[in-house]
Every structure is written in C-alpha cells, then in structure tokens.
Scaffold this active site. Structure first.
Site, short mmCIF file in Angstrom:
data_model
loop_
_atom_site.label_atom_id
_atom_site.label_comp_id
_atom_site.label_asym_id
_atom_site.label_seq_id
_atom_site.Cartn_x
_atom_site.Cartn_y
_atom_site.Cartn_z
N LEU A 109 41.16 32.98 41.56
CA LEU A 109 40.88 34.36 41.86
C LEU A 109 39.33 34.53 42.27
CD1 LEU A 109 41.82 36.61 38.90
CD2 LEU A 109 42.83 36.51 40.98
N HIS A 110 39.15 35.05 43.33
CA HIS A 110 37.88 35.56 43.73
C HIS A 110 37.93 37.06 44.36
CE1 HIS A 110 39.74 33.40 46.96
NE2 HIS A 110 39.15 34.18 47.69
#
Ligand SMILES: [Zn+2]
Length: 149
Positions: A109-110
């Site tokens: 995730l980012h």
C-alpha cells in the site's frame, strides 16, 4: 529514460527502503513510527509524496488501528509541509488499490499526496514521458525536510 530502462530492483521497493536506512538516496522525507514519507521517483508533479506503511500489506483491511491513524496524520502533515514549501493551489490524495485501478506497485500500500497548480501539466503526458530528475528530486527532498521539522 535510463532510470526506467535500468535493471529492475529485486524485492519490494518499499520494504527495501524501510530496511536499508539510506534516506537521502532513497528520497525519504520523514520516518514515523509505523509509516514513512517518500518522494515519488517518477513524480506526476513536483513534490509528489507517498505515505507508506512500514509493513508489507496490500489492502486497507490488513492495516492495524495505529497505522490508519498515522497514515492520515502523515497525509495531513504532508499537506501542511507541501503547502508551506511549494504553495500548491490544490492536491490529489489517495491510493490505487490493485493493478486494475492503476497501482504500479500493487502489493505494498502507498498513499499519494500530489500538489496541484492551475497551470500544471496534466498527469498523463508527464507519465508517458517520465523524466528522471535526480537533482530536482534531491533539491525537493531538502526543501521538504526543512519544512517537515
Ligand atoms: Zn513491501
């Protein structure tokens, strides 16, 4: 273009950055307790930051309560820092979850924080002809680190 055509990094680019602690070279602007803030090497716009959990998770459902809080706190901090340092007129913020949604890295995730100006370039032409600007990125990192304090 060399940047993009160069050898692909082995392993997860975000996990590698969590581990190796070479923040200057890796364009890391801030390290929190559970997350870090890093400049995108292939920015859609100058100052394009990403807020990334230290843990290798691919879905919001895998985040722990402390991580939710810190992600939002760091996104707010990024808004403030970019606002002070670069005076954008708006922001795009959010995440692309999964390849079908446009995630370049879909297994870690980012969250993107992208400053916008009325006169800035549209995203896609910039991506299509991504320029590697290591000097610009280092200068931006210096500027944002100053404002982050
Ligand atoms: Zn990872």
């Amino acid at each position: 273009m060399e940047f993009i055509l160069g050898p692909k990094e082995k392993g997860c680019v975000f996990c590698n950055r969590v581990r190796r602690k070479s923040d200057r070279k890796d364009l890391i602007v801030h390290r929190g307790k559970t997350c870090f803030v890093i400049l995108n090497k292939y920015p859609y716009n100058p100052g394009h930051l990403m807020v990334v959990p230290n843990r290798h998770v691919s879905s919001l459902t895998q985040l722990k309560p402390g991580e939710y809080g810190e992600i939002l706190t760091l996104m707010a901090r990024a808004e403030k820092v970019l606002g002070g340092a670069m005076r954008p007129q708006g922001f795009n913020m959010g995440l692309n979850l999964g390849k079908a949604a446009g995630a370049g890295i879909d297994d870690h995730l980012h969250f993107h924080v992208i400053p916008r100006w009325f006169a800035d370039t549209n995203f896609w032409p910039v991506i299509a002809e991504t320029k590697s600007m290591p000097q610009h990125l280092l200068a931006t990192q210096n500027l944002l680190k100053k404002f982050w304090k």
